[in-house]
Design an enzyme around this catalytic site. Structure first.
Site, PDB file in Angstrom:
ATOM      1  CG  ASN A  14      65.810  30.694  63.193  1.00  0.00           C
ATOM      2  OD1 ASN A  14      66.841  30.504  62.553  1.00  0.00           O
ATOM      3  ND2 ASN A  14      64.696  30.013  62.984  1.00  0.00           N
ATOM      4  NE  ARG A  66      45.938  41.478  61.827  1.00  0.00           N
ATOM      5  CZ  ARG A  66      46.506  40.469  62.457  1.00  0.00           C
ATOM      6  NH1 ARG A  66      45.845  39.800  63.383  1.00  0.00           N
ATOM      7  NH2 ARG A  66      47.751  40.122  62.187  1.00  0.00           N
ATOM      8  CB  ILE A  93      49.858  39.825  57.361  1.00  0.00           C
ATOM      9  CG1 ILE A  93      49.722  38.361  56.916  1.00  0.00           C
ATOM     10  CG2 ILE A  93      49.879  40.777  56.156  1.00  0.00           C
ATOM     11  CD1 ILE A  93      48.475  38.012  56.181  1.00  0.00           C
ATOM     12  CG  LEU A  94      55.421  42.305  58.761  1.00  0.00           C
ATOM     13  CD1 LEU A  94      56.798  42.460  58.157  1.00  0.00           C
ATOM     14  CD2 LEU A  94      55.483  42.419  60.271  1.00  0.00           C
ATOM     15  CG  ASN A 108      60.918  36.177  56.825  1.00  0.00           C
ATOM     16  OD1 ASN A 108      60.672  35.906  58.000  1.00  0.00           O
ATOM     17  ND2 ASN A 108      60.393  35.477  55.818  1.00  0.00           N
ATOM     18  CG  HIS A 110      60.520  30.848  53.500  1.00  0.00           C
ATOM     19  ND1 HIS A 110      59.232  30.927  54.001  1.00  0.00           N
ATOM     20  CD2 HIS A 110      60.500  29.858  52.574  1.00  0.00           C
ATOM     21  CE1 HIS A 110      58.477  30.023  53.400  1.00  0.00           C
ATOM     22  NE2 HIS A 110      59.217  29.360  52.522  1.00  0.00           N
ATOM     23  CG  ASP A 151      57.840  33.890  51.948  1.00  0.00           C
ATOM     24  OD1 ASP A 151      58.261  34.443  52.980  1.00  0.00           O
ATOM     25  OD2 ASP A 151      57.061  32.927  51.973  1.00  0.00           O
ATOM     26  CD  GLN A 179      72.359  19.115  57.602  1.00  0.00           C
ATOM     27  OE1 GLN A 179      72.225  19.246  56.388  1.00  0.00           O
ATOM     28  NE2 GLN A 179      72.501  17.931  58.156  1.00  0.00           N
TER      29      GLN A 179
HETATM   30  C1  GRF Z   1      61.633  28.571  61.429  1.00  0.00           C
HETATM   31  O1  GRF Z   1      61.493  27.387  60.714  1.00  0.00           O
HETATM   32  C2  GRF Z   1      61.646  29.732  60.479  1.00  0.00           C
HETATM   33  O2  GRF Z   1      62.263  29.471  59.283  1.00  0.00           O
HETATM   34  C3  GRF Z   1      60.185  29.956  60.272  1.00  0.00           C
HETATM   35  O3  GRF Z   1      59.603  29.724  61.546  1.00  0.00           O
HETATM   36  C4  GRF Z   1      60.420  28.862  62.292  1.00  0.00           C
HETATM   37  C5  GRF Z   1      60.769  29.559  63.570  1.00  0.00           C
HETATM   38  O4  GRF Z   1      61.311  28.743  64.519  1.00  0.00           O
HETATM   39  N1  GRF Z   1      59.933  31.219  59.662  1.00  0.00           N
HETATM   40  P1  GRF Z   1      61.915  29.349  65.856  1.00  0.00           P
HETATM   41  O5  GRF Z   1      60.810  30.096  66.586  1.00  0.00           O
HETATM   42  O6  GRF Z   1      63.069  30.245  65.511  1.00  0.00           O
HETATM   43  O7  GRF Z   1      62.364  28.163  66.655  1.00  0.00           O
END
Ligand code: GRF
Length: 213
Positions: A14, A66, A93-94, A108, A110, A151, A179
């Site tokens: 990502n 922590r 966990i933030l 974030n 998800h 989330d 996708q």
């Molecule tokens: C992704 O599936 C994202 O949605 C989740 O963790 C994964 C991260 O993958 N929260 P990458 O490190 O970006 O390849």
């Protein structure tokens, strides 16, 4: 120019999608200022270095408590002083202080259509395993602002992905990334960087014309 800090734990695909989108103009008015990982060996840190981006590891293993780790993470982020924090597969966990300080300035990604298959314990392959176990025909990904819950923050953008016969958690995870995740995360950042995202009464309002881009 929006200054972004990207927080990662793993491979960083990502993060790569964000860097590519900046390079090819899908994201405008933004730059990745720094990448922070909670794991020293995260491949995402290598990707950052290859792009000449400052990268840091803040590992909980190096702190006695922590709380001490949370303080170190927050102070590293404050040193960078980002306009936006992007959690791109950040499995930590933030600290509450961080969430409060960056309210509506932290997003974030998800890998499901929230509110399905989300909340405590739903990360990585587990999300896709559960989607397949339930037999859903459509899943997808969600980008949302981060609030105090897991989330639960205001949803900014979602994209659906079809489940195919014979999918395994791994094939479904890959399709959801290709996708949905790698598309809506850069798109969201571009919209935030260009002032097209507002939060009203706990819900996100997107400027319509930007969505058709
Ligand atoms: C992704 O599936 C994202 O949605 C989740 O963790 C994964 C991260 O993958 N929260 P990458 O490190 O970006 O390849």
């Amino acid at each position: 120019m929006l200054k972004i800090a990207v927080l990662v734990s793993g491979g960083g695909t990502n993060l790569q999608a964000i860097l590519d989108a900046i390079e090819n103009g899908v994201i405008t008015n933004a730059r990745v200022e720094a990448v922070i990982s909670n794991k020293k060996d995260a491949y995402a840190l290598t990707r950052a270095k290859e792009h000449g981006i400052r990268s840091f590891a803040v590992s909980p293993k190096e702190y006695e408590t922590r709380e001490a780790f949370g303080e170190a993470l927050l102070s590293k982020i404050n040193e960078i002083a980002p306009d936006l924090i992007v959690l791109a597969g950040f499995l930590v966990i933030l600290p509450e202080k961080l969430v409060m300080q960056y309210k509506n300035r932290m997003i974030n990604i998800h890998p499901s259509l929230i509110p399905s298959f989300c909340g405590p314990g739903y990360y990585g392959l587990k999300v896709h395993e559960e989607a397949l176990a339930r037999g859903v025909k459509v899943t997808g990904a969600t980008v949302h602002f981060v609030d105090g819950g897991c989330d639960t923050g205001p949803i900014i953008m979602q994209k659906a992905v079809e489940v195919e016969q014979g999918d395994t958690p791994e094939t479904l995870q890959r399709r959801v990334m290709e996708q949905a995740e790698w598309i809506i995360l850069p798109k969201t950042i571009d919209m935030i960087a260009n002032g097209k995202v507002q939060v009203c009464d706990g819900k996100v309002v997107l400027e319509q014309e930007a969505m058709t881009k």
